[in-house]
Write a protein that holds these residues in place. Sequence first.
Motif, PDB file in Angstrom:
ATOM      1  N   PRO A  98      24.459  38.986  37.196  1.00 24.73           N
ATOM      2  CA  PRO A  98      24.684  37.569  36.907  1.00 24.73           C
ATOM      3  C   PRO A  98      23.565  36.722  37.490  1.00 24.73           C
ATOM      4  O   PRO A  98      22.921  37.101  38.462  1.00 24.73           O
TER       5      PRO A  98
ATOM      6  N   GLN B  25      35.401  33.027  39.824  1.00 26.82           N
ATOM      7  CA  GLN B  25      35.498  33.610  38.483  1.00 26.82           C
ATOM      8  C   GLN B  25      35.385  35.138  38.536  1.00 26.82           C
ATOM      9  O   GLN B  25      36.164  35.841  37.907  1.00 26.82           O
ATOM     10  N   ALA B  26      34.427  35.635  39.297  1.00 23.77           N
ATOM     11  CA  ALA B  26      34.143  37.076  39.322  1.00 23.77           C
ATOM     12  C   ALA B  26      35.082  37.862  40.234  1.00 23.77           C
ATOM     13  O   ALA B  26      35.382  39.017  39.954  1.00 23.77           O
ATOM     14  N   GLN B  27      35.517  37.260  41.331  1.00 23.35           N
ATOM     15  CA  GLN B  27      36.323  37.972  42.328  1.00 23.35           C
ATOM     16  C   GLN B  27      37.494  37.099  42.788  1.00 23.35           C
ATOM     17  O   GLN B  27      37.647  36.841  43.981  1.00 23.35           O
TER      18      GLN B  27
END
Length: 116
Positions: free
Chosen positions: A2, A17-19
């Motif tokens: 990313p 968002q990712a974790q």
Amino acid sequence: MPPIATSIPAALAARAQAQPDDVAYTFIDYDYDPAGTAESLTWSEVHERVQIIAGKLGKLGAPGDRAVILAPQSLDYVVAFLGAIQAGFVAVPLSMPMFRQHDERVSGVMADATPV
């Protein structure tokens, strides 16, 4: 891979968002228990709370204004600091005065910073 976030708010949003369910911060409070009491927040919890603080600050001032962060050491301190940054404010972190009594250092910073 990313893209690299260009600001603290962008990095926080990317982590949320990712974790979303990963632990972001853990604070261990030794005030009442010598063994310590742990409290944690996930990335999504931090992000949500930061957005709430930023929204409330946005109603009190404008980007570039100063916000003094004066709170006991805790996760709330971290969230308040990040919320001020999210709102575009200049965060002015201060530690709580000893025994929560008048502290000329805090009074001086408050006068110099002219927070909203």
